[in-house]
Design an enzyme around this catalytic site. Structure first.
Site: not given
Ligand code: GLY
Length: 594
Positions: A405, A447
């Site tokens: 991320t 998620d």
């Molecule tokens: N994939 C991590 C988030 O969106 O929190």
């Protein structure tokens, strides 16, 4: 991380924080020194991406142009963290207007609630994390095109150009890149296109080697001509074909119908500041504001930076917020999310009464708010008539997310601001590159709550509201944040780090606004994290003294050192109008001024 970098990080941070540790006035000539500039600033996780953004500012572009160029450059030089095969969120301040753009991945039309379960109803290991079935419909290009169309100044092809150059000419990979690729070596080697691009005969590129991405350069050239090319025509067909050949679900129809969504920013008050962040389908803004509300008027600075009393309050506030997250958060276009109650200061004050000043509570005794508890604090949303109470799931330790991320901030001379976090989710996403396109696909479907009470890769448990449905957006923790003071830009922050994103942003914000640290020290400082389940406090191993940790243990906190923390960055505006920016010494990012 090299020993040199580690040494640098620990030493300079300790030096920078000495005045605070000694209880002196927390005004620091702190290390690592932030970059300062009057006319514009970019912070990102990679020097080449920061350079791409600064180049746009130099060419007369605004913060939006620079943010788009930086985002696309990150997609090339940080493929393990974020890219055009993923999605994200941006919060944008233009003039006095603050709004957000949701360009997160969505579940394909053929997705279904139990798609990751076997015939016995058991979760198929890694099915939501690796391979074609793990991917949601990518949103990055649609999002960047939308924000650029609304606010950009430079031509679209100009803002795409730096990323084409980086993909075509290549860049030298770092130790960090190699480490990330090594941890996913088997996955990358098992997909032919990923193997050809990211490995040499199945082995990750070594530091100093050049990563050239010719297919990605061609894809970016097509996108530079028209961003819709990603969602129609040959790129969409290549994705569709690869999906059909590998039991994936994304179709041309899914891609054609993908739309980013403008959403109102979620804002709360903290002291004299207006804190605006991402509303659902991210949980980031809700819980950032909820935790700030729980702190309320308590003078943290008077308690002392990293003092047991201050840390105890933060931990217990986090515990409540993440309990609420597990039950009440999901995609607001599909389910009712009681946002107004969760961010209501009166609700936080009520929950604050549960916190004992000197004693940690067990997470098993801290429940998500019931309908009855939230009802008086709701402004508009109705709640379902009853909550189905769940058994507390047993959450295994999350896999540690390190740098995956990616976050970036841009502020321009007019004080337009973009704070943007995007991702392919876990390291190198699904490990799937669509042949002929260079597009590395995300594994964002993880998620979702893939089964009730089954934690995702970050150990987060979710409920019914985050179950899988076609077209639905998986719940996120990404927390791109802009703080204003009297309507003027004050601070932009964000971070990667899975479940730790919210608490990382929280602590950087408090370090700057409450403890008056400069952004360099604020970003570098040691962090804590509690996410309700598992019931433990993660701590930066070098960030806290032994006496403080002993006192927290005495109060009943289960302390567990955690090596990896999100690679954050931040920009603040100082009282003299100068911009001051810093990237995290945990990563290899930079701040670039104009
Ligand atoms: N994939 C991590 C988030 O969106 O929190």
């Amino acid at each position: 991380m090299s020993y040199l970098r580690k040494f640098y990080r620990y030493t300079v941070t300790a030096i920078g924080l000495l005045p605070i540790l000694a209880g002196a006035a927390p005004v620091l000539a702190a290390f690592p020194r932030p970059t300062q500039s009057q006319n514009g600033m970019v912070t990102s996780a990679h020097p080449l991406a920061t350079q791409a953004g600064v180049l746009m500012l130099q060419q007369g572009g605004n913060a939006i142009d620079a943010a788009v160029a930086t985002t696309l450059a990150i997609s090339v030089v940080e493929p393990f963290s974020a890219g055009i095969g993923g999605g994200g969120f941006a919060i944008v301040k233009v003039g006095n207007n603050i709004e957000t753009l949701d360009f997160r991945e969505r579940a394909p039309k053929a997705a279904s609630r139990n798609m990751y379960l076997d015939a016995q109803g058991k979760v198929r290991p890694n099915a939501s994390l690796e391979g074609h079935l793990a991917a949601g419909i990518p949103g990055t290009i649609a999002g960047l095109a939308a924000v650029h169309q609304k606010y950009g100044k430079l031509p679209w092809r100009t803002v795409v150009a730096p990323s084409i150059k980086l993909a075509r000419q290549g860049f030298t990979v770092s130790e960090l890149y190699t480490k990330q690729a090594q941890s996913k070596q088997k996955l990358l080697a098992s997909n032919l296109a990923a193997r050809q691009i990211f490995t040499r005969n199945g082995k990750p590129l070594q530091p100093g080697e050049r990563l050239v991405q010719r297919d990605l350069a061609q894809t970016l050239i097509a996108i530079a001509r028209n961003p819709r090319n990603f969602y129609t025509g040959s790129i969409a067909q290549a994705i569709d074909r690869d999906m059909r050949q590998n039991k994936g679900l994304i179709t041309v129809a899914d891609l054609k119908s993908y739309q980013p969504k403008w959403r109102a920013a979620l804002c709360g008050k903290f002291r004299q500041y207006n804190v605006c962040s991402m509303a659902p389908p991210s949980s980031g803004g809700v819980h950032l504001v909820q935790i700030l509300n729980t702190i309320g008027s308590t003078d943290l600075a008077a308690l002392g930076w990293h003092s047991p009393d201050a840390l105890h309050l933060l931990i217990e506030s986090m515990r409540i917020a993440y309990a609420d997250r597990s039950q009440h958060l999901g995609d607001p276009d599909f389910t009712n999310v009681p946002v107004s109650a969760l961010i209501n200061p009166a609700y936080a004050a009520k929950r604050r009464q549960e916190i004992q000043p000197d004693k940690a509570r067990l997470s098993t005794t801290v429940k998500p708010a019931t309908t009855e508890l939230l009802q008086p604090f709701l402004r508009t949303e109705a709640l379902p008539t009853s909550d189905s109470r769940r058994q507390l799931p047993t959450a295994p330790a999350p896999r540690s997310e390190s740098m995956e991320t990616s976050h970036l901030n841009v502020v321009d001379s007019q004080r337009n601001v973009v704070s943007l976090t995007f991702t392919v989710n876990y390291r190198f996403g699904a490990g799937v590159v669509v042949p002929g396109t260079g597009i590395l696909l995300n594994d964002e479907m993880d998620d979702f709550a893939i089964a009730p009470g089954v934690p995702n890769v970050f150990g987060l448990v979710g409920g019914e509201k985050n179950s899988i449905l076609p077209g639905k957006t998986p719940l996120s923790s990404m927390t791109p944040t802009i703080v204003t003071e009297n309507g003027k830009f004050r601070l932009a922050i964000g971070a990667p780090g899975g479940s730790t994103i919210i608490t990382t942003v929280l602590q950087i914000l408090l370090n700057v606004l409450e403890y008056k640290m400069d952004v360099g020290s604020a970003v570098a400082a040691g962090r804590i994290h509690h996410q309700w389940l598992p019931d433990k406090v993660n701590v930066d191993p070098w960030g806290f003294d032994a006496a403080t940790l002993a006192e927290l243990r005495r109060r009943g906190h289960a302390i567990e050192p955690r090596e990896y923390w999100g690679n954050a960055n931040a920009i603040e505006q100082l009282p003299n109008g100068q911009l001051s920016g810093a990237a995290d010494p945990r990563g290899e990012g930079t701040a670039g001024g104009l």
